[in-house]
Motif scaffolding. Sequence first.
Motif, PDB file in Angstrom:
ATOM      1  N   MET A   8       0.911  -1.250   0.100  1.00  0.00           N
ATOM      2  CA  MET A   8       0.057   0.047   0.011  1.00  0.00           C
ATOM      3  C   MET A   8       0.933   1.443  -0.053  1.00  0.00           C
ATOM      4  O   MET A   8       1.019   1.751   0.944  1.00  0.00           O
ATOM      5  N   ALA A   9       1.528   1.684  -1.110  1.00  0.00           N
ATOM      6  CA  ALA A   9       2.366   2.761  -1.123  1.00  0.00           C
ATOM      7  C   ALA A   9       1.940   3.826  -1.847  1.00  0.00           C
ATOM      8  O   ALA A   9       2.800   4.729  -2.119  1.00  0.00           O
ATOM      9  N   THR A  10       0.700   3.807  -2.308  1.00  0.00           N
ATOM     10  CA  THR A  10      -0.013   5.054  -2.811  1.00  0.00           C
ATOM     11  C   THR A  10      -1.012   5.725  -1.984  1.00  0.00           C
ATOM     12  O   THR A  10      -1.923   4.772  -1.497  1.00  0.00           O
ATOM     13  N   TRP A  11      -1.273   6.853  -2.192  1.00  0.00           N
ATOM     14  CA  TRP A  11      -2.540   7.569  -1.677  1.00  0.00           C
ATOM     15  C   TRP A  11      -3.799   7.012  -2.125  1.00  0.00           C
ATOM     16  O   TRP A  11      -4.629   6.619  -1.548  1.00  0.00           O
ATOM     17  N   ARG A  12      -3.930   6.639  -3.409  1.00  0.00           N
ATOM     18  CA  ARG A  12      -5.043   6.035  -3.890  1.00  0.00           C
ATOM     19  C   ARG A  12      -5.242   4.541  -3.425  1.00  0.00           C
ATOM     20  O   ARG A  12      -6.341   4.223  -3.086  1.00  0.00           O
ATOM     21  N   ASN A  13      -4.313   3.859  -3.253  1.00  0.00           N
ATOM     22  CA  ASN A  13      -4.411   2.495  -2.623  1.00  0.00           C
ATOM     23  C   ASN A  13      -5.039   2.634  -1.120  1.00  0.00           C
ATOM     24  O   ASN A  13      -5.924   1.800  -0.553  1.00  0.00           O
ATOM     25  N   LEU A  14      -4.433   3.499  -0.334  1.00  0.00           N
ATOM     26  CA  LEU A  14      -4.788   3.936   0.984  1.00  0.00           C
ATOM     27  C   LEU A  14      -6.402   4.236   1.083  1.00  0.00           C
ATOM     28  O   LEU A  14      -7.014   3.624   1.771  1.00  0.00           O
ATOM     29  N   VAL A  15      -6.543   5.096   0.094  1.00  0.00           N
ATOM     30  CA  VAL A  15      -8.093   5.567  -0.002  1.00  0.00           C
ATOM     31  C   VAL A  15      -8.984   4.541  -0.309  1.00  0.00           C
ATOM     32  O   VAL A  15     -10.268   4.500   0.344  1.00  0.00           O
ATOM     33  N   THR A  16      -8.634   3.557  -1.202  1.00  0.00           N
ATOM     34  CA  THR A  16      -9.362   2.577  -1.478  1.00  0.00           C
ATOM     35  C   THR A  16      -9.712   1.585  -0.355  1.00  0.00           C
ATOM     36  O   THR A  16     -10.867   1.187  -0.164  1.00  0.00           O
ATOM     37  N   PHE A  17      -8.523   1.327   0.255  1.00  0.00           N
ATOM     38  CA  PHE A  17      -8.657   0.517   1.370  1.00  0.00           C
ATOM     39  C   PHE A  17      -9.525   1.216   2.559  1.00  0.00           C
ATOM     40  O   PHE A  17     -10.698   0.615   3.296  1.00  0.00           O
ATOM     41  N   ILE A  18      -9.489   2.525   2.833  1.00  0.00           N
ATOM     42  CA  ILE A  18     -10.393   3.239   3.761  1.00  0.00           C
ATOM     43  C   ILE A  18     -11.786   3.109   3.214  1.00  0.00           C
ATOM     44  O   ILE A  18     -12.778   2.941   4.050  1.00  0.00           O
ATOM     45  N   ARG A  19     -12.169   3.457   2.079  1.00  0.00           N
ATOM     46  CA  ARG A  19     -13.571   3.257   1.530  1.00  0.00           C
ATOM     47  C   ARG A  19     -13.998   2.074   1.673  1.00  0.00           C
ATOM     48  O   ARG A  19     -15.229   1.891   2.147  1.00  0.00           O
ATOM     49  N   ARG A  20     -13.472   0.967   1.697  1.00  0.00           N
ATOM     50  CA  ARG A  20     -13.931  -0.383   1.793  1.00  0.00           C
ATOM     51  C   ARG A  20     -14.065  -0.859   3.162  1.00  0.00           C
ATOM     52  O   ARG A  20     -14.943  -1.314   3.569  1.00  0.00           O
ATOM     53  N   GLU A  21     -13.285  -0.392   4.263  1.00  0.00           N
ATOM     54  CA  GLU A  21     -13.230  -0.659   5.758  1.00  0.00           C
ATOM     55  C   GLU A  21     -13.890   0.147   6.507  1.00  0.00           C
ATOM     56  O   GLU A  21     -14.099  -0.405   7.659  1.00  0.00           O
ATOM     57  N   TYR A  22     -14.206   1.557   6.141  1.00  0.00           N
ATOM     58  CA  TYR A  22     -14.357   2.588   7.298  1.00  0.00           C
ATOM     59  C   TYR A  22     -15.919   3.507   6.818  1.00  0.00           C
ATOM     60  O   TYR A  22     -16.078   3.199   5.398  1.00  0.00           O
ATOM     61  N   GLU A  23     -16.332   3.645   7.619  1.00  0.00           N
ATOM     62  CA  GLU A  23     -17.806   4.720   7.221  1.00  0.00           C
ATOM     63  C   GLU A  23     -17.106   6.092   6.976  1.00  0.00           C
ATOM     64  O   GLU A  23     -16.735   7.055   7.831  1.00  0.00           O
ATOM     65  N   VAL A  24     -17.237   6.423   5.502  1.00  0.00           N
ATOM     66  CA  VAL A  24     -16.628   7.562   5.039  1.00  0.00           C
ATOM     67  C   VAL A  24     -17.641   8.478   5.382  1.00  0.00           C
ATOM     68  O   VAL A  24     -18.729   8.604   4.595  1.00  0.00           O
ATOM     69  N   THR A  25     -17.371   9.785   5.779  1.00  0.00           N
ATOM     70  CA  THR A  25     -18.236  10.907   5.788  1.00  0.00           C
ATOM     71  C   THR A  25     -18.001  12.096   4.850  1.00  0.00           C
ATOM     72  O   THR A  25     -18.675  12.881   4.711  1.00  0.00           O
ATOM     73  N   ARG A  26     -16.669  12.017   4.273  1.00  0.00           N
ATOM     74  CA  ARG A  26     -16.247  13.067   3.441  1.00  0.00           C
ATOM     75  C   ARG A  26     -15.224  12.573   2.676  1.00  0.00           C
ATOM     76  O   ARG A  26     -14.067  12.070   3.138  1.00  0.00           O
ATOM     77  N   ASP A  27     -15.333  12.993   1.197  1.00  0.00           N
ATOM     78  CA  ASP A  27     -14.161  12.425   0.515  1.00  0.00           C
ATOM     79  C   ASP A  27     -13.667  13.470  -0.468  1.00  0.00           C
ATOM     80  O   ASP A  27     -14.395  13.825  -1.336  1.00  0.00           O
ATOM     81  N   GLU A  28     -12.526  13.930  -0.391  1.00  0.00           N
ATOM     82  CA  GLU A  28     -11.866  14.885  -1.369  1.00  0.00           C
ATOM     83  C   GLU A  28     -10.648  14.499  -1.699  1.00  0.00           C
ATOM     84  O   GLU A  28     -10.083  13.394  -1.226  1.00  0.00           O
ATOM     85  N   PRO A  29      -9.988  14.923  -2.801  1.00  0.00           N
ATOM     86  CA  PRO A  29      -8.830  14.653  -3.363  1.00  0.00           C
ATOM     87  C   PRO A  29      -7.678  14.074  -2.499  1.00  0.00           C
ATOM     88  O   PRO A  29      -6.879  13.192  -2.677  1.00  0.00           O
ATOM     89  N   ASP A  30      -7.216  15.103  -1.608  1.00  0.00           N
ATOM     90  CA  ASP A  30      -6.446  14.893  -0.455  1.00  0.00           C
ATOM     91  C   ASP A  30      -6.738  14.585   0.901  1.00  0.00           C
ATOM     92  O   ASP A  30      -5.779  14.661   1.620  1.00  0.00           O
ATOM     93  N   GLU A  31      -7.893  14.326   1.173  1.00  0.00           N
ATOM     94  CA  GLU A  31      -8.405  14.352   2.308  1.00  0.00           C
ATOM     95  C   GLU A  31      -9.547  13.374   2.457  1.00  0.00           C
ATOM     96  O   GLU A  31     -10.426  13.646   1.652  1.00  0.00           O
ATOM     97  N   ILE A  32      -9.563  12.339   3.411  1.00  0.00           N
ATOM     98  CA  ILE A  32     -10.927  11.703   3.585  1.00  0.00           C
ATOM     99  C   ILE A  32     -11.297  11.555   4.983  1.00  0.00           C
ATOM    100  O   ILE A  32     -10.389  11.481   6.004  1.00  0.00           O
ATOM    101  N   ARG A  33     -12.524  11.817   5.328  1.00  0.00           N
ATOM    102  CA  ARG A  33     -13.076  11.903   6.741  1.00  0.00           C
ATOM    103  C   ARG A  33     -13.723  10.570   7.274  1.00  0.00           C
ATOM    104  O   ARG A  33     -14.663  10.082   6.052  1.00  0.00           O
ATOM    105  N   ILE A  34     -13.516   9.809   8.192  1.00  0.00           N
ATOM    106  CA  ILE A  34     -14.276   8.975   8.725  1.00  0.00           C
ATOM    107  C   ILE A  34     -14.762   9.108  10.053  1.00  0.00           C
ATOM    108  O   ILE A  34     -14.352   9.869  10.474  1.00  0.00           O
TER     109      ILE A  34
END
Length: 134
Positions: A1-27
């Motif tokens: 998991m060496a890229t921001w995109r991979n990390l965001v994909t993991f977060i979207r799959r595993e956590y309840e996302v409340t906000r999603d922007e290009p360089d920031e994601i809130r859970i």
Amino acid sequence: MATWRNLVTFIRREYEVTRDEPDEIRIEIRFGDEEGIHRTQTVVIAREVLDGREEWVQIASPFARVDQVDLAKVLAEIGSTTVVGGAVIMGPYLVLRHSLPLINLDINEFVDPLELVGLTAEDLEEMFTGRDDY
């Protein structure tokens, strides 16, 4: 998991996302027991670039408004009980924050600090404000 995109994909799959922007994601992390959810905590995961070349991931969770707590007591508590993260002031908020280099980041190197930051911020919020605002 060496890229921001991979990390965001993991977060979207595993956590309840409340906000999603290009360089920031809130859970939202939920805490409770077998009887149900009793408290929630917002955690902000952001992509940061150090010195214009190195990507880092920052995990941050607000737990109080600066003007509503005794900063010396909060910092003493964090200093004596917290392993991951440190307190910073971001605007009007007191935030527990931890940063990790994104290159070669393994999932456990992200998940464990994420959960510790969220849980610690939740505990600090309850201890110092008695509320569940964040």
